[in-house]
Design a protein around this motif. Structure first.
Motif, mmCIF file in Angstrom:
data_model
loop_
_atom_site.group_PDB
_atom_site.id
_atom_site.type_symbol
_atom_site.label_atom_id
_atom_site.label_comp_id
_atom_site.label_asym_id
_atom_site.label_seq_id
_atom_site.Cartn_x
_atom_site.Cartn_y
_atom_site.Cartn_z
ATOM 1 N N ALA A 104 45.096 53.718 33.943
ATOM 2 C CA ALA A 104 44.126 52.790 34.205
ATOM 3 C C ALA A 104 43.392 52.017 32.851
ATOM 4 O O ALA A 104 43.629 53.145 31.631
ATOM 5 C CB ALA A 104 42.805 53.013 34.135
ATOM 6 N N GLN A 105 44.096 50.723 32.855
ATOM 7 C CA GLN A 105 42.935 49.987 31.955
ATOM 8 C C GLN A 105 42.293 48.274 32.423
ATOM 9 O O GLN A 105 42.686 48.473 33.319
ATOM 10 C CB GLN A 105 44.232 49.416 30.998
ATOM 11 N N VAL A 106 40.936 48.269 31.136
ATOM 12 C CA VAL A 106 40.146 47.814 32.086
ATOM 13 C C VAL A 106 39.981 46.994 31.072
ATOM 14 O O VAL A 106 39.400 46.940 30.075
ATOM 15 C CB VAL A 106 38.703 48.004 32.511
ATOM 16 N N VAL A 107 39.728 45.575 31.179
ATOM 17 C CA VAL A 107 39.450 44.158 30.071
ATOM 18 C C VAL A 107 38.415 43.471 30.694
ATOM 19 O O VAL A 107 38.433 42.967 31.657
ATOM 20 C CB VAL A 107 40.735 43.624 30.402
ATOM 21 N N PHE A 108 37.644 43.779 29.862
ATOM 22 C CA PHE A 108 36.108 42.581 30.608
ATOM 23 C C PHE A 108 36.240 41.747 29.344
ATOM 24 O O PHE A 108 37.176 41.217 28.606
ATOM 25 C CB PHE A 108 35.320 43.743 29.329
ATOM 26 N N ASP A 109 35.565 40.551 30.022
ATOM 27 C CA ASP A 109 36.344 39.378 29.213
ATOM 28 C C ASP A 109 34.695 38.774 28.435
ATOM 29 O O ASP A 109 33.247 38.729 29.252
ATOM 30 C CB ASP A 109 34.620 38.279 30.850
ATOM 31 N N PRO A 110 34.867 38.017 27.499
ATOM 32 C CA PRO A 110 34.095 37.894 26.721
ATOM 33 C C PRO A 110 32.775 36.772 26.918
ATOM 34 O O PRO A 110 31.674 37.428 25.924
ATOM 35 C CB PRO A 110 34.536 38.078 25.644
ATOM 36 N N LYS A 111 33.416 35.830 27.741
ATOM 37 C CA LYS A 111 31.972 34.926 27.920
ATOM 38 C C LYS A 111 31.368 35.256 28.629
ATOM 39 O O LYS A 111 29.994 34.941 29.255
ATOM 40 C CB LYS A 111 32.945 34.207 28.243
ATOM 41 N N THR A 112 31.276 36.807 29.181
ATOM 42 C CA THR A 112 30.552 37.188 30.346
ATOM 43 C C THR A 112 30.194 39.014 30.239
ATOM 44 O O THR A 112 29.275 39.634 30.338
ATOM 45 C CB THR A 112 31.067 37.587 32.064
ATOM 46 N N VAL A 113 30.568 39.585 29.328
ATOM 47 C CA VAL A 113 29.836 40.866 28.296
ATOM 48 C C VAL A 113 29.840 40.988 27.321
ATOM 49 O O VAL A 113 30.712 39.904 26.119
ATOM 50 C CB VAL A 113 31.371 42.373 29.452
ATOM 51 N N LYS A 114 28.928 41.890 26.989
ATOM 52 C CA LYS A 114 28.474 42.095 25.615
ATOM 53 C C LYS A 114 28.933 43.372 25.078
ATOM 54 O O LYS A 114 29.437 43.453 23.699
ATOM 55 C CB LYS A 114 26.750 42.015 25.819
ATOM 56 N N GLU A 115 28.861 44.183 25.975
ATOM 57 C CA GLU A 115 29.288 45.705 25.673
ATOM 58 C C GLU A 115 29.383 46.383 26.768
ATOM 59 O O GLU A 115 29.307 46.065 28.332
ATOM 60 C CB GLU A 115 27.861 46.109 24.889
ATOM 61 N N PHE A 116 30.449 47.782 26.460
ATOM 62 C CA PHE A 116 30.335 48.527 27.995
ATOM 63 C C PHE A 116 30.135 49.970 27.607
ATOM 64 O O PHE A 116 30.430 50.031 26.512
ATOM 65 C CB PHE A 116 31.746 47.853 28.608
ATOM 66 N N ARG A 117 30.596 50.248 28.172
ATOM 67 C CA ARG A 117 30.739 52.069 27.885
ATOM 68 C C ARG A 117 31.371 52.982 29.062
ATOM 69 O O ARG A 117 30.256 52.650 30.133
ATOM 70 C CB ARG A 117 28.690 52.627 27.763
ATOM 71 N N LEU A 118 32.109 53.629 28.861
ATOM 72 C CA LEU A 118 32.879 54.549 29.981
ATOM 73 C C LEU A 118 32.371 55.499 30.452
ATOM 74 O O LEU A 118 31.712 56.311 29.201
ATOM 75 C CB LEU A 118 34.103 54.512 29.380
ATOM 76 N N ILE A 119 31.833 55.610 31.089
ATOM 77 C CA ILE A 119 31.157 57.001 31.857
ATOM 78 C C ILE A 119 32.004 57.934 32.062
ATOM 79 O O ILE A 119 32.476 58.334 33.036
ATOM 80 C CB ILE A 119 29.885 56.849 33.006
ATOM 81 N N GLY A 120 32.195 59.014 30.955
ATOM 82 C CA GLY A 120 33.409 60.088 31.182
ATOM 83 C C GLY A 120 34.903 59.922 30.455
ATOM 84 O O GLY A 120 34.508 59.283 29.771
ATOM 85 N N TYR A 121 35.068 60.895 31.129
ATOM 86 C CA TYR A 121 36.836 60.314 30.429
ATOM 87 C C TYR A 121 36.697 60.800 28.534
ATOM 88 O O TYR A 121 37.814 59.755 28.229
ATOM 89 C CB TYR A 121 37.353 59.539 30.514
#
Length: 513
Positions: A351-368
């Motif tokens: 799986a691959q998740v791409v976050f949009d830089p216009k709306t997202v500042k940072e993220f954290r995948l929980i686990g994996y």
């Protein structure tokens, strides 16, 4: 910072801002690679960056590789799919005995994936992709759930035949009630559920490994199989390496074209004699997977349990693990899940998740944590992913900090897998807009709330419940227990009721509400 990472991050942002890249559609109907069909026009979501697939990590977007530093932040997340649940099962067993689990054995994704979900299912092979989310009590932070689901499990009469090799630990530690006795009873029940054209082999190991039953068709030989199972008794030490080696050799002898060939390892995974080197054992499992397509299903038992080794064995063997602590769980695994889900619907799924830089500042995948894949390897089909069967769901939960007053596209999630028979690659994608986020985690759908509760619980067990590294919006264990209790009523799900019990036990042991 390594040059391939520079290319990866820059390419991710270019992919998000380039108007010509659109959502990938599923290529699963004609057997052709879906990477040649990337024109889901009008759907309006950017896809993950596309790489040349030659293993070099070079991208097809004109990057000259001259940048010295990667743009920040990195807004692409890639991981191999995983349907393991052993970590949660073992945590429940440990808590019931009045002990907190070792934080190193707590894997949040296995807590999350222990519960039923409400995702739509595909009509055929492959996946559906569901993306939803909700805001937390912590300013600008949300939880975003990526849900992948395969088709429902078919009636056992319609699946391919199964060639199962059971590798059973009969070491002295398996004499403890709830170990070998539980395995024998469950294997006996499972034997009665298998089809006549399935086959079974049985290998045992203590200080040495022994082939108790050669690969044998079930039809006309059920009594022989039952006799072999009934003959098992505990003795001596745990030579896990010998058991794995003999088990795979036996599976090779019974290899059947067109069947699902699987080794089922039943053990407390406490190797203490013979080859105890994990890497050597793992290499054997990995090579058999590559050469013969034999997958591994690990079943953990016992109050003392080698969780880390069993999980690594399953990952190397393209399989998954469960943990059973009682008769009901064991019967469900052996008599229901295994006979029904011996088939595979996807190999090397990522799986691959791409976050949009216009709306997202940072993220954290929980686990994996141990399933992460380099972003540029998403479409490199030589890179190992996860194996998923029918009737499964895979859930990934992200903590996401959004831009203030964010509007527009938030994220696109894509899943890529190989057809288990033809090895043809396919993809499917889905996305979410910022305005689709629910106002609160606790006003979202009940199943989303269960997902959040399970993840928060794992997070609390990892940091001891003191909140120093808490996920956004977690709250105390007492509050989580009340949430789970309420959700058990809404969902009428006994698994959620058991979650509430486990959280209360943890709350008492930590002394924190």
């Amino acid at each position: 910072m390594e040059r391939h990472r520079v290319r990866r991050l820059r390419g991710a942002l270019l992919a998000l801002t380039a108007g010509g890249l659109l959502l990938t559609g599923c290529g699963g109907q004609d057997g052709g690679p879906s990477t040649t069909d990337r024109s889901s026009e009008g759907r309006g979501f950017p896809v993950a960056p596309e790489y040349d697939g030659d293993g070099s990590g070079e991208q097809k977007n004109g990057d000259d590789g001259d940048r010295e530093f990667a743009p920040e932040p990195d807004l692409v997340s890639t991981f191999a799919l995983d349907v393991d649940t052993a970590s949660y099962g073992y945590a429940r067993r440990t808590l019931a005995e009045g002990r907190l689990p070792d934080p190193t054995t707590v894997r949040p994704e296995e807590f999350v994936n222990s519960f039923r979900q409400d995702y739509d299912r595909p009509d055929g092979n492959g996946f559906t992709v569901t993306v939803d989310g909700a805001r937390t009590a912590r300013e600008d932070w949300s939880l975003v759930r990526v849900g992948l689901a395969t088709r429902p499990a078919e009636d056992a009469s319609r699946r391919p035949p199964a060639a199962l090799t059971f590798v059973v630990d009969i070491s002295g530690s398996m004499a403890e009630p709830g170990r070998l006795d539980l395995a024998k009873d469950s294997l006996g029940v499972m034997t009665d559920r298998l089809r006549d054209d399935d086959s079974v082999a049985l290998v045992t190991f203590s200080d040495e490994a022994e082939r108790v039953l050669r690969p044998t068709r079930v039809g006309g030989h059920r009594d022989e199989i039952h006799d072999a199972i009934d003959s098992l008794s505990p003795t001596d030490s745990t030579n896990l390496g010998a058991g794995v080696k003999t088990g795979y050799e036996t599976a090779e002898d019974g290899l059947r074209k067109g069947a699902t060939n699987r080794v089922v390892l039943v053990s407390d995974a406490l190797a203490n004699t013979g080859d105890t080197d994990a890497d050597t054992i793992l290499e054997r499992v990995s090579s058999e997977r590559r050469e013969h397509g034999i997958t591994l299903f690990g079943v953990g038992v016992g109050s003392d349990y080698g969780d880390a080794l069993m999980e690594r064995l399953a990952d190397k063997g393209d399989g998954h693990t469960v943990y059973v602590s009682g008769e009901d769980e064991a019967h469900k695994v052996f008599a229901q899940d295994l006979p029904r889900n011996v088939d595979l619907t996807a190999r090397d799924a990522k799986a691959q998740v791409v976050f949009d830089p216009k709306t997202v500042k940072e993220f954290r995948l929980i686990g994996y944590d141990d399933r992460k894949v380099a972003d540029e390897d998403f479409r490199d089909d030589r890179v190992d992913g996860g194996e998923v069967g029918p009737g499964h769901t895979v859930t990934a939960l992200y903590a996401v900090r959004t831009a203030r007053h964010a509007e527009g596209h938030l994220a696109t999630a894509s899943v890529r897998w190989l057809d288990p028979r033809t090895r043809a690659p396919h993809e499917e994608s889905g996305g979410i807009e910022a305005d689709a986020l629910e106002d609160s985690v606790w006003s979202a759908s009940p199943r989303f709330q269960v997902t959040a509760t399970a993840a928060y619980f794992a997070d609390a067990l990892r940091d001891g419940g003191d909140g120093r590294t808490a996920l956004p919006g977690r709250g105390g264990l007492g509050e989580l227990a009340e949430r789970a209790e309420e959700l058990s009523g809404k969902t009428e799900d006994q698994d959620v009721a058991r979650l509430a019990d486990a959280i209360r036990q943890a709350s008492r042991l930590t002394g924190r509400d």
